[in-house]
Enzyme design. Structure first.
Site, PDB file in Angstrom:
ATOM      1  N   HIS A 123     -11.456  -2.323   3.083  1.00  0.00           N
ATOM      2  CA  HIS A 123     -11.151  -1.949   4.740  1.00  0.00           C
ATOM      3  C   HIS A 123     -11.891  -0.455   5.241  1.00  0.00           C
ATOM      4  CE1 HIS A 123      -8.254   0.585   2.659  1.00  0.00           C
ATOM      5  NE2 HIS A 123      -8.143   1.288   3.932  1.00  0.00           N
ATOM      6  N   ASP A 124     -12.633   0.444   4.260  1.00  0.00           N
ATOM      7  CA  ASP A 124     -13.138   1.704   4.598  1.00  0.00           C
ATOM      8  C   ASP A 124     -14.864   1.480   4.283  1.00  0.00           C
ATOM      9  OD1 ASP A 124     -10.641   2.988   4.897  1.00  0.00           O
ATOM     10  OD2 ASP A 124     -10.690   3.477   2.727  1.00  0.00           O
ATOM     11  N   ASP A 146      -2.760   4.874  -2.314  1.00  0.00           N
ATOM     12  CA  ASP A 146      -3.807   5.496  -1.585  1.00  0.00           C
ATOM     13  C   ASP A 146      -4.026   6.875  -1.994  1.00  0.00           C
ATOM     14  OD1 ASP A 146      -5.081   5.111   1.138  1.00  0.00           O
ATOM     15  OD2 ASP A 146      -3.885   6.956   1.656  1.00  0.00           O
ATOM     16  N   ASP A 185       0.978  -1.233  -0.019  1.00  0.00           N
ATOM     17  CA  ASP A 185      -0.111  -0.161   0.062  1.00  0.00           C
ATOM     18  C   ASP A 185       0.893   1.200   0.263  1.00  0.00           C
ATOM     19  OD1 ASP A 185      -2.242   1.724   0.476  1.00  0.00           O
ATOM     20  OD2 ASP A 185      -3.238   0.113   1.557  1.00  0.00           O
ATOM     21  N   GLU A 187      -6.215   4.417  -5.767  1.00  0.00           N
ATOM     22  CA  GLU A 187      -7.263   4.897  -5.176  1.00  0.00           C
ATOM     23  C   GLU A 187      -7.770   6.093  -5.583  1.00  0.00           C
ATOM     24  OE1 GLU A 187      -9.653   5.130  -0.741  1.00  0.00           O
ATOM     25  OE2 GLU A 187      -7.596   5.836  -1.085  1.00  0.00           O
TER      26      GLU A 187
HETATM   27  O1  ISL Z   1     -13.789   5.953   3.819  1.00  0.00           O
HETATM   28  C1  ISL Z   1     -13.551   7.163   3.428  1.00  0.00           C
HETATM   29  C2  ISL Z   1     -14.667   7.577   2.683  1.00  0.00           C
HETATM   30  O2  ISL Z   1     -15.642   8.186   3.418  1.00  0.00           O
HETATM   31  C3  ISL Z   1     -12.693   7.854   3.827  1.00  0.00           C
HETATM   32  O3  ISL Z   1     -12.677   7.666   5.256  1.00  0.00           O
HETATM   33  C4  ISL Z   1     -11.289   7.468   3.472  1.00  0.00           C
HETATM   34  O4  ISL Z   1     -10.326   8.100   4.066  1.00  0.00           O
HETATM   35  C5  ISL Z   1     -10.780   7.676   2.000  1.00  0.00           C
HETATM   36  O5  ISL Z   1     -11.621   6.553   1.491  1.00  0.00           O
HETATM   37  C6  ISL Z   1      -9.359   7.826   1.724  1.00  0.00           C
HETATM   38  O6  ISL Z   1      -8.911   6.466   2.144  1.00  0.00           O
HETATM   39  C7  ISL Z   1      -7.687   6.018   2.310  1.00  0.00           C
HETATM   40  O7  ISL Z   1      -6.563   7.124   2.681  1.00  0.00           O
HETATM   41  C8  ISL Z   1      -7.184   7.435   4.131  1.00  0.00           C
HETATM   42  C9  ISL Z   1      -7.119   6.097   5.027  1.00  0.00           C
HETATM   43  O8  ISL Z   1      -7.748   6.428   6.176  1.00  0.00           O
HETATM   44  C10 ISL Z   1      -8.043   5.052   4.606  1.00  0.00           C
HETATM   45  O9  ISL Z   1      -8.118   3.807   5.296  1.00  0.00           O
HETATM   46  C11 ISL Z   1      -7.334   4.845   2.994  1.00  0.00           C
HETATM   47  O10 ISL Z   1      -7.976   3.725   2.423  1.00  0.00           O
HETATM   48  C12 ISL Z   1      -5.715   8.160   4.498  1.00  0.00           C
HETATM   49  O11 ISL Z   1      -4.634   7.412   4.221  1.00  0.00           O
END
Ligand code: ISL
Ligand code: CA
Length: 546
Positions: free
Chosen positions: A317-318, A201, A99, A243
């Site tokens: 995971h989100d 990310d 990641d 992402e």
């Molecule tokens: O889930 C989300 C949409 O509401 C957000 O909380 C999320 O932060 C967004 O999807 C971005 O995600 C990625 O970057 C974030 C991290 O907290 C997430 O877990 C990751 O997938 C910051 O690095």
């Protein structure tokens, strides 16, 4: 269709290390735990593991706040164990996707520690600093995704630094060539270890133009990605997936058209955000509308047919658990989990399976906010209840869409703590583990697990599943998602009942009398139909014919 790639018929499995398998009983999953479960993943048949961050980190955001990109968090293990994981996975034909979290670092990263020391530090410009507004307030109104202002005041220098996520995740300044070089060097260091690529990310944010208040899709974004490709990926045969919450089919083609040399593919989120309120976002869910969903999927399938590549996913995971959001985790958990798997895996693109999805794990409902650990849920709960939203409303939002739904520990068996840990887990388990767990699934030939195993296997043998043209069917039907794939004379038809009701379908003339070979189903096998179909609740199947 341009050149074939090894990842076109691959399936990726996402591991959230904290919640996968604890090997030393401290309540936190770790690398040794993952290594001990590689045989299980090989049995499932997946080709790649996307490993959520395992780097050194103070864990303000469970590892998405990195303090050293070239070391492993002590609670997850050591660099030697990471190398062992890469090697052990390779023995099983599994590659590891790291990641890549480079929109921001942790505030404990040496670069930020140095940057804070003085305005003259050579690292100062690795981050984004601005003066206060004339009245002393933050430079602008930009909000952090995790609540509050995106600007944090630094008393020592009298300046603010920028952070789109928590204040412990300062944003890197991608306009600085030194930052670009540092990241490229670090990526090559990992690639030289033999990893299979990167999940990137929030990569659509690195071109941000803070002074113009442009956050996603900044004017230099694609130039930065092409430069990154040139410096790191060009000579290597790896998978990269960005992402990108902002992606549209137009921008997705920019990222993933092989001719442009940027990324293999991106995650798009239109089918996720369609159930979010336009103002309150995910905390105020809108009901799922199948017709709208089909329009979105068909648009993406069609637009990326000839240039670019789709990634396919229900959850991560989100996000909430697939079966809880799109299926019926109560009455038809197994049927609807299988239906969702079939509906997704027959689409064109690379499928991603999030840990526990393959056994139909469900959302969790903790009554008290104190049982939650996710920084986003906690911050937003406090921010919004302080602003007058009722605690009940926020808890309902967290139950539906909070990130801890996906983060409760993996269910391996029905023993104490589901075989995840003999210690106290960092986040409570979902109480349904005695019923829903890997051991139970492996004992049941018709379990959700074996359904996924079969789908993953089918992709290896049916080119039409990987490369066939996508054609939507029954587009206006409110309960059924059906489509055709065709490649030369080879055809596939896939039918998915997205409802818990029986559905009687009188088919249009062009769909009369299909007969062939049933590839997969979640009720009795089907090899043919006439001019009428009677579907069971959440019934789903695929037939190949010529
Ligand atoms: O889930 C989300 C949409 O509401 C957000 O909380 C999320 O932060 C967004 O999807 C971005 O995600 C990625 O970057 C974030 C991290 O907290 C997430 O877990 C990751 O997938 C910051 O690095
Ligand atoms: Ca552990």
């Amino acid at each position: 269709m341009s050149d074939k790639k090894w990842w076109h018929n691959a399936v990726v499995y996402q591991i959230y290390p904290r919640s996968f398998q604890d090997s030393n009983h401290d309540g936190v999953g770790d690398l040794a735990g993952i290594i001990s479960r590689l045989d299980y993943l090989q049995h499932l048949g997946i080709n790649l593991i996307w490993l959520s961050p395992v780097y050194r980190s103070p864990m303000d955001d469970n590892g998405y706040d990195i303090s050293d990109y070239q070391d492993i968090a002590a609670e997850f293990g050591t660099l030697a164990e990471m190398e062992q994981l890469i090697a052990e996975a390779a023995k099983r034909d599994i590659r590891i996707l790291m990641d890549l979290v480079v929109n921001h670092t942790s505030d404990e990263h040496a670069w930020f520690v140095e940057a804070k020391k003085s305005k003259d530090s050579p690292y100062r410009d690795y981050y984004i600093w601005r003066n206060a507004s004339a009245d002393g307030s933050p430079p602008d109104q930009q909000r952090s995704f995790f609540g509050g202002s995106a600007w944090e005041y630094d008393a020592a220098s009298g300046e603010y630094y920028f952070h789109l996520f928590s204040k412990r995740q300062p944003d890197l300044n991608w306009e600085n060539p030194l930052v670009q070089e540092e990241v490229h060097r670090m990526m090559n260091w990992w690639l030289d270890k033999g990893i299979g690529g990167f999940r990137m990310d929030v990569i659509d944010l690195i071109g941000k133009q803070v002074d113009q208040q442009v956050i996603a899709n900044g004017s230099q974004l694609h130039a930065l990605l092409q430069q990154m490709h040139q410096a790191t990926l060009a000579a290597r045969d790896v998978l990269t997936v960005g992402e990108t919450w902002s992606a549209t089919p137009e921008t997705a083609k920019l990222y993933s058209d092989p001719a442009r040399q940027e990324l293999s593919m991106v995650f798009q989120f239109e089918h996720i955000t369609m159930t979010h309120d336009t103002k309150e976002g995910k905390w105020k869910p809108r009901p799922f509308d199948l017709i709208e969903f089909k329009q979105i999927i068909s648009k993406w399938q069609t637009e990326l047919a000839d240039a670019g590549w789709n990634s396919l996913f229900w959850d991560n995971h989100d996000l909430p658990r697939a079966v809880s959001k799109y299926g019926d985790p109560g009455r038809y958990r197994v049927e609807s989990a299988k239906m969702l798997a079939t509906a997704l895996h027959f689409l064109k693109g690379t499928p991603y399976v999030y840990q526990g999805e393959e056994i139909g794990m469900t959302n969790v409902r903790f009554d008290s906010i104190d049982d939650y650990r996710d920084i986003e849920s906690l911050n937003l709960y406090h921010e919004r209840t302080a602003a007058g939203v009722s605690p009940e409303t926020m808890m309902a939002g967290i139950h539906a869409n909070g990130r801890d739904n996906a983060r409760t520990p993996m269910h391996w068996n029905s023993t104490h703590n589901a075989g995840f840990s003999t210690g106290t887990p960092w986040l409570k388990l979902n109480p349904n583990y005695p019923e829903i767990n890997v051991a139970a699934a492996l004992e049941q030939p018709d379990s959700v697990f074996f359904h996924y195993q079969k789908l993953i296997e089918l992709r290896k043998h049916w080119d039409v599943m990987v490369y066939g043209q996508y054609l939507p069917l029954l587009e206006q039907h409110p309960q059924v998602f059906a489509y055709r794939r065709s490649l030369g004379s080879q055809q596939l038809v896939v039918v998915n009942n997205f409802s818990g009701e029986h559905v009687e379908l009188d088919l249009p003339a062009m769909l009369h009398g299909i007969a062939g070979q049933g590839l997969i189903s979640n009720y009795a096998q089907r090899d043919s139909w006439t001019d009428h179909l009677s579907l069971q609740p959440y019934e789903s199947f695929a037939i190949a014919y010529v």
